[in-house]
Design an enzyme around this catalytic site. Sequence first.
Site, PDB file in Angstrom:
ATOM      1  N   ASP A   1       0.849  -1.181   0.000  1.00 50.00           N
ATOM      2  CA  ASP A   1       0.000   0.000   0.000  1.00 50.00           C
ATOM      3  C   ASP A   1       0.893   1.242   0.000  1.00 50.00           C
ATOM      4  OD1 ASP A   1      -3.258  -0.006   1.463  1.00 50.00           O
ATOM      5  OD2 ASP A   1      -2.308   1.641   0.366  1.00 50.00           O
TER       6      ASP A   1
ATOM      7  N   ASP B   1      -2.809   4.913  -2.125  1.00 48.83           N
ATOM      8  CA  ASP B   1      -3.734   5.442  -1.129  1.00 48.83           C
ATOM      9  C   ASP B   1      -4.058   6.921  -1.331  1.00 48.83           C
ATOM     10  OD1 ASP B   1      -4.957   5.073   1.633  1.00 48.83           O
ATOM     11  OD2 ASP B   1      -3.628   6.772   1.978  1.00 48.83           O
TER      12      ASP B   1
ATOM     13  N   GLU C   1      -6.486   4.395  -5.588  1.00 48.35           N
ATOM     14  CA  GLU C   1      -7.699   4.692  -4.830  1.00 48.35           C
ATOM     15  C   GLU C   1      -8.047   6.115  -5.205  1.00 48.35           C
ATOM     16  OE1 GLU C   1      -7.606   6.034  -0.870  1.00 48.35           O
ATOM     17  OE2 GLU C   1      -9.445   5.023  -0.316  1.00 48.35           O
TER      18      GLU C   1
ATOM     19  N   HIS D   1     -11.272  -2.390   3.318  1.00 55.57           N
ATOM     20  CA  HIS D   1     -11.046  -2.159   4.755  1.00 55.57           C
ATOM     21  C   HIS D   1     -11.665  -0.859   5.248  1.00 55.57           C
ATOM     22  CE1 HIS D   1      -8.174   0.280   2.705  1.00 55.57           C
ATOM     23  NE2 HIS D   1      -7.943   0.931   3.827  1.00 55.57           N
ATOM     24  N   ASP D   2     -12.199  -0.050   4.313  1.00 49.74           N
ATOM     25  CA  ASP D   2     -12.820   1.229   4.691  1.00 49.74           C
ATOM     26  C   ASP D   2     -14.335   1.171   4.650  1.00 49.74           C
ATOM     27  OD1 ASP D   2     -10.445   3.277   2.853  1.00 49.74           O
ATOM     28  OD2 ASP D   2     -10.455   2.656   4.962  1.00 49.74           O
TER      29      ASP D   2
END
Length: 572
Positions: free
Chosen positions: A98, A203, A262, A334-335
């Site tokens: 990430d 990210d 993302e 995961h969000d």
Amino acid sequence: MKKKWWHDKVAYQIYPKSFYDSNGDGIGDIPGIISKLDYLKDLGVDIIWLSPCFCSPLADQGYDISDYYNIDPRFGTIEDIDVLLEEAKKRDMYILMDLVVNHCSDEHEWFEKACEDPMGEYGKFFYIQNGKEDGSEPNNWRSYFGGSAWDKLPGHEEENLYYLHLFHKKQPDLNWEHKEMREEVYKMINWWLDKGLAGFRIDAIINIKKALPVENYSYPADRDDGLVRPQRMLKDAVGIGEFLGEMHERTFKPHDSFAVGEVFDVEKKDLPEFIGDDGYFSSMFDFNETIFGSSDKGWYDAKKITPDDYKRCCFESQAEMDGVGYFSNIIENHDEPRGVSRYIPEGECTPRAKKLLGAMNFLLKGLPFIYQGQEIGMENVVLESIDQVDDISTLDEYQVAKNAGLSDEEALKVVNFFSRDNARTPMQWTDKAQAGFTTGTPWLYVNPNYTEINVAAQEEDPESVLNWYKALISLRKNPEYKETVVYGDTVPVLEDTHNLMAYYRKGENQTILVIGNYQPQAQTVELPCEIEKVLLDNTKGVQNEYSELPAFKDGKLTLEGYQTIAAVVKEA
Ligand code: TEU
Ligand code: CA
């Protein structure tokens, strides 16, 4: 679209802290991931994205990195990563990590040096500047996690000196306008790619370009806190392509690595620059379904998505991607809440419905990313009290809901649904203590439904969600169908039929129909095609060959509640 090495793959996201704990300290770790590689290989996974496990104070669960070149001891060592890379390679699997470079941790040495000497070299690595004459913040931007995006520079609280953090105050934004800072980022990326990473998930990258000078970009408040959401500022931030293009040329491109962004709020006209054949990134996530119904006011004001909304969002993205690039498809990460708790109407969340949702998303055009636990149909947790919550974003949204007048109970119900903790409860491996995740005390409670929903129970059950995902993945890899599933165009079918999601995947000389009855009641539809061969049927367990559907005659197909099939068809 040029064919790329990763197009026909299947990806899987691991949240290391909650995946598998190998040493009983209650925290998932890299040796735990290594011990589960055969499970993932058996599932059919090729590419694994690890959420951050670099050194971090974990203020934002690792998305606040204090050393990009080292692994946090809670997760393991850099040697563990070497073993993971080696073991993955032996299994023809690829590892992504990430890339969190919109910000670092306030415990990173760069920020510590900046606090020592704000006007020195490292001060330029951040957005450090004087507040207004009256001593207030430079502008009224809100952090994504609530409150002002500006805080007094540590050690300079008596001065009128602020630093910017679009996320948590322990996540100071890196100043991408400063070339030396960018060079440090590229050096780090290349160090990891040279080490053997196949690439990165990138990210919050849309935030790296700010509207400058910041003091000129205050906006009318969008809530009664007098602040404005950062996305408003991003609309005036021009020229992000200069940074993204430079990063692509200097790192990803020379390594032919896989980079998935993302990225939110990109205009359709800019998509080719982002994910075209020579775009900044290889791919970006389709968040259309994820953001549906969200409100600037906060989670409490969000609208729930219906099956018809879900269908429309998916088809909209498929059309957007057509001829441009190759999206990465998710139902959760995961969000986000667990996909089955979000996209299946309340009270209808059965294994069959979970399998329908899985098929509808997985068989779209794009690279499928399965999030840990999605393959067994893990669900949202049910919170008893706000004291159970770990997630900083959830705690902020709870306050926002209460400030808007919701009672404690109402506010808890709202944040329970959207909380990021839903995706971060430990992976459910068995029905034994702590779901087989740890022999110790898990860092976050296990969802009590682990006794029913776990890997061990599903491995032996031909009708399980897990075996359905295995069947979906093997269909994508089946030489007879893979060209159609990987590259075929998506063409909506019977689009106006309520609670029915159906689409063709049209290959050169093969058409596959994917059709799902997205409701508990049976429904009969007039098919504009002949079914030639049923490939998958979520009411029949996992079989290789299916007899012709009994419910298909005179061009009419009757589907049971939440029944979905994939079939080779001949269009009328
Ligand atoms: O999420 C970024 C994030 O919060 C987006 O939803 C944000 O709202 C977006 O930038 C809108 O423009 C990433 C990680 O996935 C998350 O876990 C971290 O908390 C966050 O960045 C900060 O690193
Ligand atoms: Ca551990």
